[in-house]
Write a protein that holds these residues in place. Structure first.
Motif, PDB file in Angstrom:
ATOM      1  N   ASP A  32     122.398  99.856   0.888  1.00  0.00           N
ATOM      2  CA  ASP A  32     121.313 100.110  -0.058  1.00  0.00           C
ATOM      3  C   ASP A  32     120.054 100.444   0.754  1.00  0.00           C
ATOM      4  OD1 ASP A  32     120.097  97.702   0.744  1.00  0.00           O
ATOM      5  OD2 ASP A  32     120.814  96.581  -0.972  1.00  0.00           O
ATOM      6  N   GLN A  33     118.974 100.712   0.056  1.00  0.00           N
ATOM      7  CA  GLN A  33     117.755 101.151   0.751  1.00  0.00           C
ATOM      8  C   GLN A  33     117.256 100.109   1.741  1.00  0.00           C
ATOM      9  OE1 GLN A  33     115.674 101.690  -2.899  1.00  0.00           O
ATOM     10  NE2 GLN A  33     115.961 103.911  -2.954  1.00  0.00           N
ATOM     11  N   ASN A  34     117.385  98.831   1.386  1.00  0.00           N
ATOM     12  CA  ASN A  34     116.903  97.774   2.277  1.00  0.00           C
ATOM     13  C   ASN A  34     117.753  97.657   3.534  1.00  0.00           C
ATOM     14  OD1 ASN A  34     114.864  97.154   0.466  1.00  0.00           O
ATOM     15  ND2 ASN A  34     116.018  95.511  -0.522  1.00  0.00           N
ATOM     16  N   THR A  35     119.073  97.607   3.347  1.00  0.00           N
ATOM     17  CA  THR A  35     119.936  97.421   4.512  1.00  0.00           C
ATOM     18  C   THR A  35     120.004  98.693   5.360  1.00  0.00           C
ATOM     19  OG1 THR A  35     121.859  97.830   3.075  1.00  0.00           O
ATOM     20  CG2 THR A  35     121.305  95.551   3.571  1.00  0.00           C
ATOM     21  N   ARG A  36     119.741  99.845   4.752  1.00  0.00           N
ATOM     22  CA  ARG A  36     119.663 101.080   5.553  1.00  0.00           C
ATOM     23  C   ARG A  36     118.536 100.957   6.580  1.00  0.00           C
ATOM     24  NH1 ARG A  36     118.958 104.060   8.860  1.00  0.00           N
ATOM     25  NH2 ARG A  36     119.022 106.354   8.907  1.00  0.00           N
ATOM     26  N   ALA A  37     117.418 100.401   6.152  1.00  0.00           N
ATOM     27  CA  ALA A  37     116.265 100.298   7.044  1.00  0.00           C
ATOM     28  C   ALA A  37     116.383  99.134   8.023  1.00  0.00           C
ATOM     29  CB  ALA A  37     114.988 100.149   6.222  1.00  0.00           C
ATOM     30  N   MET A  38     116.894  97.981   7.545  1.00  0.00           N
ATOM     31  CA  MET A  38     116.812  96.761   8.336  1.00  0.00           C
ATOM     32  C   MET A  38     118.095  96.416   9.094  1.00  0.00           C
ATOM     33  SD  MET A  38     114.632  94.350   5.716  1.00  0.00           S
ATOM     34  CE  MET A  38     114.292  93.123   6.971  1.00  0.00           C
ATOM     35  N   CYS A  39     119.238  96.898   8.622  1.00  0.00           N
ATOM     36  CA  CYS A  39     120.511  96.447   9.181  1.00  0.00           C
ATOM     37  C   CYS A  39     121.376  97.573   9.756  1.00  0.00           C
ATOM     38  CB  CYS A  39     121.312  95.697   8.112  1.00  0.00           C
ATOM     39  SG  CYS A  39     120.441  94.285   7.394  1.00  0.00           S
ATOM     40  N   TYR A  40     121.320  98.756   9.155  1.00  0.00           N
ATOM     41  CA  TYR A  40     122.139  99.863   9.639  1.00  0.00           C
ATOM     42  C   TYR A  40     121.878 100.190  11.109  1.00  0.00           C
ATOM     43  CZ  TYR A  40     124.327 104.464   9.927  1.00  0.00           C
ATOM     44  OH  TYR A  40     125.090 105.536  10.306  1.00  0.00           O
ATOM     45  N   PRO A  41     120.621 100.096  11.598  1.00  0.00           N
ATOM     46  CA  PRO A  41     120.394 100.375  13.027  1.00  0.00           C
ATOM     47  C   PRO A  41     121.253  99.539  13.963  1.00  0.00           C
ATOM     48  CG  PRO A  41     118.300 100.381  11.873  1.00  0.00           C
ATOM     49  CD  PRO A  41     119.332  99.900  10.881  1.00  0.00           C
ATOM     50  N   ARG A  42     121.716  98.359  13.490  1.00  0.00           N
ATOM     51  CA  ARG A  42     122.563  97.502  14.328  1.00  0.00           C
ATOM     52  C   ARG A  42     123.927  98.128  14.583  1.00  0.00           C
ATOM     53  NH1 ARG A  42     122.553  92.158  14.170  1.00  0.00           N
ATOM     54  NH2 ARG A  42     124.375  92.441  15.498  1.00  0.00           N
ATOM     55  N   ILE A  43     124.411  99.002  13.674  1.00  0.00           N
ATOM     56  CA  ILE A  43     125.764  99.551  13.847  1.00  0.00           C
ATOM     57  C   ILE A  43     125.783 101.057  14.042  1.00  0.00           C
ATOM     58  CG2 ILE A  43     126.758  97.666  12.478  1.00  0.00           C
ATOM     59  CD1 ILE A  43     127.280  99.809  10.252  1.00  0.00           C
ATOM     60  N   GLU A  44     124.631 101.738  13.936  1.00  0.00           N
ATOM     61  CA  GLU A  44     124.668 103.199  13.947  1.00  0.00           C
ATOM     62  C   GLU A  44     125.074 103.769  15.301  1.00  0.00           C
ATOM     63  OE1 GLU A  44     120.947 105.019  12.994  1.00  0.00           O
ATOM     64  OE2 GLU A  44     119.772 103.634  14.221  1.00  0.00           O
ATOM     65  N   SER A  45     124.995 102.968  16.375  1.00  0.00           N
ATOM     66  CA  SER A  45     125.424 103.452  17.681  1.00  0.00           C
ATOM     67  C   SER A  45     126.927 103.283  17.904  1.00  0.00           C
ATOM     68  CB  SER A  45     124.667 102.715  18.788  1.00  0.00           C
ATOM     69  OG  SER A  45     124.972 101.332  18.768  1.00  0.00           O
ATOM     70  N   VAL A  46     127.610 102.607  16.995  1.00  0.00           N
ATOM     71  CA  VAL A  46     129.062 102.442  17.112  1.00  0.00           C
ATOM     72  C   VAL A  46     129.706 103.823  17.008  1.00  0.00           C
ATOM     73  CG1 VAL A  46     131.114 101.472  16.000  1.00  0.00           C
ATOM     74  CG2 VAL A  46     129.027 100.089  16.195  1.00  0.00           C
ATOM     75  N   PRO A  47     130.528 104.223  17.975  1.00  0.00           N
ATOM     76  CA  PRO A  47     131.091 105.583  17.962  1.00  0.00           C
ATOM     77  C   PRO A  47     131.764 105.969  16.649  1.00  0.00           C
ATOM     78  CG  PRO A  47     131.502 104.549  20.074  1.00  0.00           C
ATOM     79  CD  PRO A  47     130.885 103.493  19.212  1.00  0.00           C
ATOM     80  N   ALA A  48     132.563 105.072  16.091  1.00  0.00           N
ATOM     81  CA  ALA A  48     133.250 105.399  14.840  1.00  0.00           C
ATOM     82  C   ALA A  48     132.257 105.613  13.704  1.00  0.00           C
ATOM     83  CB  ALA A  48     134.236 104.292  14.476  1.00  0.00           C
ATOM     84  N   VAL A  49     131.178 104.831  13.698  1.00  0.00           N
ATOM     85  CA  VAL A  49     130.172 104.937  12.642  1.00  0.00           C
ATOM     86  C   VAL A  49     129.375 106.226  12.771  1.00  0.00           C
ATOM     87  CG1 VAL A  49     128.068 103.872  11.694  1.00  0.00           C
ATOM     88  CG2 VAL A  49     130.037 102.441  12.311  1.00  0.00           C
TER      89      VAL A  49
END
Length: 353
Positions: A32-49
């Motif tokens: 959601d909009q909140n987790t996109r900003a606050m939490c997604y950065p934690r996994i966006e460097s994962v190659p599969a992601v």
């Protein structure tokens, strides 16, 4: 389908390693909009992601509906998802509920992975395979059982929570303790939730709380018997929550559950002999940390009508989960309407409403 739950030390590495074991054609990530900003950065460097299609929906339980499920279906369909695709749900209970439901119903079911980012989702919504959306003003009225392949719990996400959301998730931990053991209760109802909670001390508590739910779900995956225990506090709690939606002043799910626990512990005391000293201690703890839910006697009939829609009911009779003691569960309990109203009176008296 069995689910695996992992309390992670390094989310990025463990998520990549797990996804590498899967065979899939497309990977999708829902936030959601909140987790996109606050939490997604934690996994966006994962190659599969990095190769995945990201979908962002509006935040908040008011958006956990068929319209937003349709948005997810539209992305899956438009991007060529097949039954061999995987959807990663990164967010709180709203995201894991809605994403799980959308995945369960798209092409009759695609696989999911849950990464809960709130305490509520970690100990409850993301674990156990229940999915759903709200409908016609009723909480989780439409849904299916669809266990995720894996749930990755990273307690570092808890530091992103505001106080209300921390308390919301902790209500489910209180419920798990009450249906589990006196030892779990002693730990949960002595934890200092004021000021700056000790998150490091909370990590093993979260693991034990998840284990309570997993044991019960494993014993009764489709909620024919003992799994109903996980609804303790929820028959009244969902009614409070639904009433808050009707008023267009939605309360967080866990705050509704906390209020529901007070009422259903009173019913347990009156109907099943739950110890009065335990009731007093627990209510004192609730009053110390949880704000009251304001309602009056003019709301009783509306609350009762909302409770009639509870999914545990049969033959138009409200079925409660009650306790005769800590961990001593009594499912399918029928309680007189007047006694239910008494529990509303008890709550209002306890919280000075």
């Amino acid at each position: 389908m069995e689910q695996e739950t992992v309390i992670v030390e390094n989310l990025e590495e463990e998520l990549q390693a797990f996804l590498a074991t899967l065979e899939y054609d497309r990977l999708f990530v829902l936030t959601d909009q909140n987790t996109r900003a606050m939490c997604y950065p934690r996994i966006e460097s994962v190659p599969a992601v990095q190769a995945a299609r990201l979908t962002v929906i509006e935040a908040g339980d008011l958006h956990k509906d068929l319209d937003h499920a349709a948005q997810v279906w539209a992305v899956l369909s438009g991007e060529g998802a097949s039954r061999h695709s995987v959807l990663v749900n990164l967010g709180g209970g709203m995201v894991t509920d809605l994403g799980g439901f959308a995945a369960a119903t798209f092409k009759r079911g695609i696989r999911t992975v849950n990464i809960p980012t709130t305490l509520m989702a970690s100990v409850d919504a993301a674990v156990g395979g229940k999915t759903g959306v709200n409908f016609n003003g009723l909480k989780n009225e439409i849904g299916v059982f669809h266990p995720p392949l894996c749930v990755f719990i990273d307690c570092r996400f808890l530091r992103t929570l505001d106080r209300d959301n921390l308390l919301s998730g902790y209500a489910e931990m209180m419920k798990h303790a009450l249906i589990s053991s006196p030892e779990d209760c002693a730990e949960v109802f002595s934890f200092d939730l004021g000021g700056s909670p000790d998150y490091s001390a909370m990590n093993p508590m979260v693991a034990r709380s998840v284990a309570v739910k997993e044991r019960i779900v494993a014993a009764d995956p489709r909620e024919h018997g003992i799994r109903k225990a996980l609804n303790f506090g929820h028959t009244v709690g969902h009614a409070f929550e639904s009433l808050s939606f009707v008023r267009q002043r939605p309360m967080l799910h866990g705050h509704a559950v906390a209020a529901g626990l007070v009422c259903e512990l009173y019913l347990s005391y009156k109907h099943c002999g739950f110890p009065s000293d335990r009731l007093t201690q627990i209510v004192h703890y609730m009053k110390e940390y949880y704000p009251p839910f304001f309602f009056d006697c003019n709301d009783y009939e509306a609350l009762f009508e909302l409770m009639l829609h509870d999914k545990k009911n049969s033959g138009g009779i409200i079925r409660f989960v009650l306790l005769s003691g800590i961990g001593e569960i009594r499912i399918d309990q029928s309680v007189a309407k007047e006694r239910i109203y008494e529990s509303f009176d008890f709550y209002r008296e306890c919280f000075g409403i």
